[in-house]
Design a protein around this motif. Sequence first.
Motif, PDB file in Angstrom:
ATOM      1  N   TYR A 111      -8.087  56.595  38.430  1.00  0.00           N
ATOM      2  CA  TYR A 111      -8.963  57.258  39.398  1.00  0.00           C
ATOM      3  C   TYR A 111      -9.380  56.286  40.500  1.00  0.00           C
ATOM      4  CZ  TYR A 111     -13.155  59.020  41.582  1.00  0.00           C
ATOM      5  OH  TYR A 111     -14.085  59.386  42.523  1.00  0.00           O
ATOM      6  N   ARG A 139     -20.396  52.764  46.560  1.00  0.00           N
ATOM      7  CA  ARG A 139     -20.619  53.483  45.307  1.00  0.00           C
ATOM      8  C   ARG A 139     -19.339  54.060  44.724  1.00  0.00           C
ATOM      9  NH1 ARG A 139     -25.695  56.889  46.618  1.00  0.00           N
ATOM     10  NH2 ARG A 139     -27.326  55.429  46.053  1.00  0.00           N
ATOM     11  N   GLU A 140     -18.573  54.684  45.589  1.00  0.00           N
ATOM     12  CA  GLU A 140     -17.435  55.448  45.077  1.00  0.00           C
ATOM     13  C   GLU A 140     -16.166  54.620  44.927  1.00  0.00           C
ATOM     14  OE1 GLU A 140     -17.373  58.793  47.750  1.00  0.00           O
ATOM     15  OE2 GLU A 140     -19.484  59.159  47.337  1.00  0.00           O
ATOM     16  N   LEU A 141     -16.074  53.552  45.700  1.00  0.00           N
ATOM     17  CA  LEU A 141     -14.862  52.730  45.600  1.00  0.00           C
ATOM     18  C   LEU A 141     -15.154  51.346  45.031  1.00  0.00           C
ATOM     19  CD1 LEU A 141     -13.120  53.654  48.988  1.00  0.00           C
ATOM     20  CD2 LEU A 141     -12.816  54.692  46.766  1.00  0.00           C
ATOM     21  N   HIS A 142     -16.421  51.118  44.709  1.00  0.00           N
ATOM     22  CA  HIS A 142     -16.830  49.849  44.084  1.00  0.00           C
ATOM     23  C   HIS A 142     -16.412  48.648  44.928  1.00  0.00           C
ATOM     24  CE1 HIS A 142     -17.747  52.352  40.614  1.00  0.00           C
ATOM     25  NE2 HIS A 142     -16.610  52.953  40.916  1.00  0.00           N
ATOM     26  N   TYR A 182     -20.457  64.558  48.736  1.00  0.00           N
ATOM     27  CA  TYR A 182     -19.946  65.591  47.846  1.00  0.00           C
ATOM     28  C   TYR A 182     -20.722  66.885  47.984  1.00  0.00           C
ATOM     29  CZ  TYR A 182     -17.465  61.973  45.334  1.00  0.00           C
ATOM     30  OH  TYR A 182     -16.631  60.973  45.002  1.00  0.00           O
ATOM     31  N   TYR A 213     -31.671  56.700  49.649  1.00  0.00           N
ATOM     32  CA  TYR A 213     -30.296  56.568  49.165  1.00  0.00           C
ATOM     33  C   TYR A 213     -30.201  55.950  47.764  1.00  0.00           C
ATOM     34  CZ  TYR A 213     -29.110  57.492  54.047  1.00  0.00           C
ATOM     35  OH  TYR A 213     -28.996  58.054  55.281  1.00  0.00           O
ATOM     36  N   SER A 214     -31.355  55.713  47.165  1.00  0.00           N
ATOM     37  CA  SER A 214     -31.390  55.110  45.824  1.00  0.00           C
ATOM     38  C   SER A 214     -30.586  53.815  45.759  1.00  0.00           C
ATOM     39  CB  SER A 214     -30.862  56.089  44.773  1.00  0.00           C
ATOM     40  OG  SER A 214     -31.591  57.252  44.775  1.00  0.00           O
ATOM     41  N   HIS A 245      -9.656  57.939  49.732  1.00  0.00           N
ATOM     42  CA  HIS A 245     -11.055  58.231  50.068  1.00  0.00           C
ATOM     43  C   HIS A 245     -11.174  58.612  51.550  1.00  0.00           C
ATOM     44  CE1 HIS A 245     -15.355  57.747  50.551  1.00  0.00           C
ATOM     45  NE2 HIS A 245     -15.455  57.790  49.232  1.00  0.00           N
ATOM     46  N   ILE A 283     -22.522  53.106  52.106  1.00  0.00           N
ATOM     47  CA  ILE A 283     -23.015  53.391  50.748  1.00  0.00           C
ATOM     48  C   ILE A 283     -21.951  54.139  49.944  1.00  0.00           C
ATOM     49  CG2 ILE A 283     -24.744  54.688  49.409  1.00  0.00           C
ATOM     50  CD1 ILE A 283     -26.768  53.949  51.658  1.00  0.00           C
ATOM     51  N   ARG A 284     -21.283  55.082  50.603  1.00  0.00           N
ATOM     52  CA  ARG A 284     -20.232  55.835  49.886  1.00  0.00           C
ATOM     53  C   ARG A 284     -19.090  54.910  49.467  1.00  0.00           C
ATOM     54  NH1 ARG A 284     -21.068  59.912  53.943  1.00  0.00           N
ATOM     55  NH2 ARG A 284     -19.240  59.158  55.043  1.00  0.00           N
ATOM     56  N   ILE A 285     -18.665  54.061  50.389  1.00  0.00           N
ATOM     57  CA  ILE A 285     -17.555  53.157  50.053  1.00  0.00           C
ATOM     58  C   ILE A 285     -17.976  52.238  48.901  1.00  0.00           C
ATOM     59  CG2 ILE A 285     -16.086  51.268  50.925  1.00  0.00           C
ATOM     60  CD1 ILE A 285     -16.173  52.609  53.687  1.00  0.00           C
ATOM     61  N   ARG A 321     -24.337  62.713  41.198  1.00  0.00           N
ATOM     62  CA  ARG A 321     -24.022  61.428  41.827  1.00  0.00           C
ATOM     63  C   ARG A 321     -25.198  61.070  42.702  1.00  0.00           C
ATOM     64  NH1 ARG A 321     -18.589  59.445  42.168  1.00  0.00           N
ATOM     65  NH2 ARG A 321     -17.265  60.720  40.910  1.00  0.00           N
ATOM     66  N   GLU A 373     -24.494  55.442  55.705  1.00  0.00           N
ATOM     67  CA  GLU A 373     -24.059  56.397  54.674  1.00  0.00           C
ATOM     68  C   GLU A 373     -22.601  56.146  54.288  1.00  0.00           C
ATOM     69  OE1 GLU A 373     -24.972  60.420  55.671  1.00  0.00           O
ATOM     70  OE2 GLU A 373     -27.118  60.076  55.447  1.00  0.00           O
ATOM     71  N   LYS A 374     -21.808  55.832  55.283  1.00  0.00           N
ATOM     72  CA  LYS A 374     -20.396  55.547  55.018  1.00  0.00           C
ATOM     73  C   LYS A 374     -20.277  54.306  54.134  1.00  0.00           C
ATOM     74  CE  LYS A 374     -16.202  55.013  57.746  1.00  0.00           C
ATOM     75  NZ  LYS A 374     -15.692  55.069  59.116  1.00  0.00           N
ATOM     76  N   VAL A 393     -30.427  62.179  46.089  1.00  0.00           N
ATOM     77  CA  VAL A 393     -30.134  61.400  47.289  1.00  0.00           C
ATOM     78  C   VAL A 393     -29.752  62.340  48.427  1.00  0.00           C
ATOM     79  CG1 VAL A 393     -28.624  59.659  48.290  1.00  0.00           C
ATOM     80  CG2 VAL A 393     -29.357  59.452  45.919  1.00  0.00           C
ATOM     81  N   GLN A 394     -30.355  62.101  49.591  1.00  0.00           N
ATOM     82  CA  GLN A 394     -30.049  62.951  50.745  1.00  0.00           C
ATOM     83  C   GLN A 394     -28.845  62.397  51.480  1.00  0.00           C
ATOM     84  OE1 GLN A 394     -33.647  62.892  53.018  1.00  0.00           O
ATOM     85  NE2 GLN A 394     -34.461  64.660  51.924  1.00  0.00           N
ATOM     86  N   PHE A 395     -27.926  63.273  51.797  1.00  0.00           N
ATOM     87  CA  PHE A 395     -26.768  62.854  52.578  1.00  0.00           C
ATOM     88  C   PHE A 395     -26.542  63.814  53.731  1.00  0.00           C
ATOM     89  CE2 PHE A 395     -25.351  60.241  48.944  1.00  0.00           C
ATOM     90  CZ  PHE A 395     -24.985  59.104  49.637  1.00  0.00           C
ATOM     91  N   ALA A 439      -8.578  56.729  44.323  1.00  0.00           N
ATOM     92  CA  ALA A 439      -9.749  56.944  45.188  1.00  0.00           C
ATOM     93  C   ALA A 439      -9.740  55.947  46.343  1.00  0.00           C
ATOM     94  CB  ALA A 439     -11.033  56.808  44.376  1.00  0.00           C
ATOM     95  N   ARG A 440      -9.363  54.707  46.052  1.00  0.00           N
ATOM     96  CA  ARG A 440      -9.311  53.692  47.121  1.00  0.00           C
ATOM     97  C   ARG A 440      -8.256  54.062  48.162  1.00  0.00           C
ATOM     98  NH1 ARG A 440     -10.223  49.925  42.869  1.00  0.00           N
ATOM     99  NH2 ARG A 440      -7.994  49.536  42.640  1.00  0.00           N
ATOM    100  N   ASP A 449     -13.416  58.278  53.712  1.00  0.00           N
ATOM    101  CA  ASP A 449     -14.006  57.264  54.593  1.00  0.00           C
ATOM    102  C   ASP A 449     -12.991  56.206  55.016  1.00  0.00           C
ATOM    103  OD1 ASP A 449     -16.626  58.102  55.045  1.00  0.00           O
ATOM    104  OD2 ASP A 449     -17.188  57.507  53.016  1.00  0.00           O
TER     105      ASP A 449
END
Lengths: 99, 296
Positions: free
Chosen positions: B25, A59-62, B101, A16-17, B33, A55-57, B122, A52-53, B126-128, B29-30, B35
Amino acid sequence: MDAKDFIPVIQLCEQYSVEVSFFHELHEVGLIEIRPIENTPSLHQDALNSIEKIIRIHRELHVNPEGIDVVINLLEKVDHLKNELLKAHNRLRRYEDDF
Amino acid sequence: MTFIDYYKILGLSKNATKEDIKKAYRKLARKYHPDVNPGDAEAEKKFKEINEANEVLSNPENRAKYDTYGKDWKHAEEFEKAKQQQQQYQRASQQTGYGGYSDEDFSEFFSSMFGGGARRGRGGNVQFRGQDFNAELDLSLEDVYRSHKRTLTVNGKNIRLTIPAGVRNGQVIKIKKHGGEGISGGPRGDLNIKFSIINRTKFKRDENNLYTTVDLDLYTALLGGEVVVDTFDGKVKLKVKPETQNGTQVKLKGKGFPVYKKEGHFGDLFVTYQIKMPTKLSEKEKKLYEELAKLR
């Protein structure tokens, strides 16, 4: 507890880097449970979806680990309320035709 | 293909700064999103739109191109074709759910202007997990009284699954690894099936219990007797106690709905008696009732 069900944290970091420290922070706030399996810090494979969830939150939502903990707790509450609402909705269907 | 106003999507004016774009953005996004909005298809759609808007406006090269040709995207396409052989790609299947994505998250408008490769990476390789697919299945109450097998077609693929007896309206069953392909070799997503149970029977259902109303004639209610009652799996004969009141409820244990994933376990059936008063009384009947009334 079967060792083959666990994935070394270092392997997940590569996949996942992310830094190892990130997983330790998640462990500290209780979002994941790192266990020493054959002396290697590892995570159970069942935790992959939530990792994964997270990590997404992050990375993408800081959002930092403490914030993610708050988000996940609130989402659990939302989920619980949704189920309660669904139950109430299904119960109301009993009376729908009566009025 | 329609023009997409990326500035409007992010709530910005054309002279927005890089910082304004980033801020707008992140705020949206918050909010949208996937999730943090699980199972909300509208939020997911909105998130894809704001993500696409950000991909264009936060990249100076893309933004300049969009500002120049945006409203006149057909010319941009021609321009681009002349400039380089742009790869066209089509949106694939209708997918919902979120597992990260993929190129399918971008609109045709975006693809025609910027191509599939214009999107910034992005996380590199990376594997998702693949996307989760969501499907809705309408079933009748009779359908879910017994476990049965059913074949569903999801994204062109047939999936045979067993629907356990006792599934509830609105319940979601997850079928692991039947969702979208993983990204960069990651595992497949899941298939989430939401059940919509349509009840056209005379029974009302509350979890595992069933409720029904049975008409009772005045004389059986007064003097007692027997009544034949429909249950979900046949008829049963019930003894009616003398002087049964209107609205009396009796419980038939184990005659309700099957308990989900507990084979052989059933809820109860509640029968409410509704006493039907005689109508169109004859003169003789009237007299007899008057005599009865005098006795009280």
